[in-house]
Design an enzyme around this catalytic site. Structure first.
Site, PDB file in Angstrom:
ATOM      1  N   GLU B  42       0.724  -0.992  -0.015  1.00 40.65           N
ATOM      2  CA  GLU B  42      -0.158   0.073  -0.159  1.00 40.65           C
ATOM      3  C   GLU B  42       0.990   1.255   0.017  1.00 40.65           C
ATOM      4  O   GLU B  42       0.370   2.375  -0.363  1.00 40.65           O
ATOM      5  CB  GLU B  42      -1.120  -0.060   1.124  1.00 40.65           C
ATOM      6  CG  GLU B  42      -0.357   0.182   2.468  1.00 40.65           C
ATOM      7  CD  GLU B  42      -1.188  -0.123   3.639  1.00 40.65           C
ATOM      8  OE1 GLU B  42      -2.201  -0.645   3.470  1.00 40.65           O
ATOM      9  OE2 GLU B  42      -1.071   0.324   4.975  1.00 40.65           O
ATOM     10  N   SER B  43       2.179   1.237   0.284  1.00 37.76           N
ATOM     11  CA  SER B  43       3.166   2.376   0.074  1.00 37.76           C
ATOM     12  C   SER B  43       3.195   2.633  -1.204  1.00 37.76           C
ATOM     13  O   SER B  43       3.997   3.595  -1.574  1.00 37.76           O
ATOM     14  CB  SER B  43       4.554   1.926   0.752  1.00 37.76           C
ATOM     15  OG  SER B  43       5.007   0.796   0.360  1.00 37.76           O
TER      16      SER B  43
END
Lengths: 267, 241
Positions: B42-43
């Site tokens: 998700e980064s």
């Protein structure tokens, strides 16, 4: 455009008591040095916003300079809890902290709306969660075209956003790369923006995937090498994972935390 | 638990990887039976190929080895929210019989006994991933009749409220065994046990009257290859891909 200015001057000029402040960074490029300067200058009653308020917000909350927090995930990544945040919410130490709570998608889109100067953003999330009860930040809208019911999140427009980046050029434009998180949106959503950088160069290198912010959307650029420690700046430093682990022990105990703050000249 | 989770990934799956056990499970799958599993963090990392087990979802190794790096708004809007994720792994502090999850608070939201990290990316992953696998240790404190707070929706309060795009929590993998939603009611049902664990133990570790499948299977014991790969990941050794 502003030539690089000292960090102390940038914070003194652009961050005021009571401001809504975003110190953004998604694990990478977290502006620790700027946050500490803000504490040293004795700011009070801040409202902080950030998707992932990790150690640096734990520190500011523990120092008692934060009244409200807008966030979507408050943990020490890979380690565990943020104990100063927990102490403030669970036991009101050093005082009560009001929280406004998003999902990642919600807060990311709140910045997107803020950057676009729109009043809200629309997404499919939140449905059925108790996060929806916070009607002042999340509500429902009906799509005028399909009739679908969707979540609306109120735009976030910080008074000031602070980020760390790898490079500035002589004209005060800023470039960063690697994990770029939500920093571009947070800068463009804000009234004022301060960027600390590792280095100033004559010409930016060619770099795939880099984000460049033109000088005219920034209020100040400051040269602060290592300003993201213990997080990192890709190409310049690596993440100090051992500090993230040590922090767990320091932050667990109020006395240990205060001793740490004193040692680091933050009180 | 980690090995059982890794086995659920199929080669080529697009997998949204979170911190902790999911990170270990997804990387284990890539080191064993699913070398082409696509890891999305998700980064912003898409198709990351970390040389070593990342310590957080924001390690530079992920950005340096990814096919593409995108911003966080793009990740949630174009990739997660738009349904481009096959499998999402989630954890929880509390789970109920319909796979709804709490990662926010124990006690009331305004004055909690325990403040947990919060929802993070989980609500959208729960809503939008084609399949959701929950990895959680099983105890009567975790498997509760009533959640203190709903952070992410599984099948809703009565099991019938799911209107989101993905299929919902298709598997819950615990240190006792594996639970799957009943095809009619969506109530989580114990279908597999780890070797050495009894149905009674699983019942005692559940805060509601646990539904048990008519024929319980055993989780296959770990192979030598799986154990070696897991050990090497935990020791953060560089691995050849």
């Amino acid at each position: 455009m502003p030539r690089p200015v000292p960090l102390g001057e940038a914070i003194a000029t652009h961050v005021h008591d009571g401001d809504l402040v975003a110190l953004e960074g998604f694990t990478h490029l977290i502006p620790f040095a700027a946050a500490h300067e803000l504490a040293r200058q004795g700011r009070r009653h801040l409202k902080l916003v950030r998707m992932t308020p990790d150690l640096v917000y734990d520190q500011l909350i523990g120092l008692g300079i934060v009244d409200e927090l807008v966030f979507s995930y408050g943990g020490n990544p890979g380690v565990g809890s943020l104990h100063r945040l927990r102490d403030a919410v669970e036991h009101h130490w050093p005082h009560r902290l009001a929280v406004h709570e998003h999902s990642h998608a919600g807060l990311a889109n709140a910045y997107v709306a803020g950057a676009a100067r729109l009043p809200f953003a629309v997404l499919r999330g939140y449905r059925g969660t108790d996060l929806e009860d916070q009607r002042d930040i999340v509500d429902r809208v009906t799509c005028p075209f399909t009739g679908e019911e969707l979540a609306a999140v109120r735009a976030v427009n910080p008074d000031v956003t602070v980020i760390h980046a790898q490079l500035a050029d002589r004209d005060g434009n800023v470039m960063f790369w690697g994990i770029t998180g939500v920093q571009r949106e947070a800068v463009l959503a804000a009234e004022r923006a301060i960027v600390t950088v590792e280095e100033v160069v004559d010409v930016f290198p060619e770099r795939t995937g880099a984000v460049v912010l033109p000088s005219w959307v920034l209020s100040a650029v400051c040269v602060v090498p290592g300003g993201a420690w213990p997080s990192y700046a890709a190409g310049y430093s690596v993440r100090d994972n051992s500090f993230y682990q040590q922090w767990d022990e320091i932050a667990r105990d109020r006395a240990k935390f205060l001793a740490w703050a004193e040692e680091n000249d933050l009180v | 638990m980690t090995i059982a989770a890794a086995r659920e990934l199929t080669d080529g799956d697009v997998c949204l990887v979170g911190v902790g056990p999911p990170n270990l499970a997804a990387n284990l799958a890539r080191r064993t039976h699913a070398p082409n599993v696509r890891l999305v963090y998700e980064s912003g990392a898409i198709d990351a190929r970390p040389q070593r087990l990342p310590l957080s979802i924001g390690d530079d190794d992920l950005a340096a080895t990814a096919t593409a790096m995108v911003s966080v708004p793009e990740m949630f809007n174009y990739w997660v929210g738009a349904g481009r994720i096959d499998v999402g792994f989630l954890g929880a502090a509390q789970l109920d019989r319909y796979g709804n999850l709490n990662t926010t608070v124990i006690g009331p939201h305004d004055q909690p006994m325990i403040r947990l990290p919060g929802a993070g990316g989980a609500p959208e992953i729960a809503a939008s991933a084609r399949r959701v696998i929950v990895i959680v240790r099983q105890s009567a404190r975790t498997f509760v009749e009533q959640l203190d707070f709903v952070s992410s929706v599984g099948y809703g309060p009565t099991g019938r409220e799911r209107r989101a795009t993905g299929a919902g929590p298709t598997l819950v993998i615990t240190d006792h065994g594996v639970l799957e939603p009943d095809p009619g009611s969506n109530e989580l049902t114990l279908t597999r046990l780890h070797p050495g664990v009894s149905t009674d133990q699983a019942r005692r570790a559940t805060g509601w009257d646990l539904k048990v499948a008519d024929s319980i299977k055993l989780v296959e014991p770990p192979t030598e290859l799986e154990l070696t790969a897991l050990r090497r990941l935990r020791d953060r050794e560089d691995l050849d891909v």
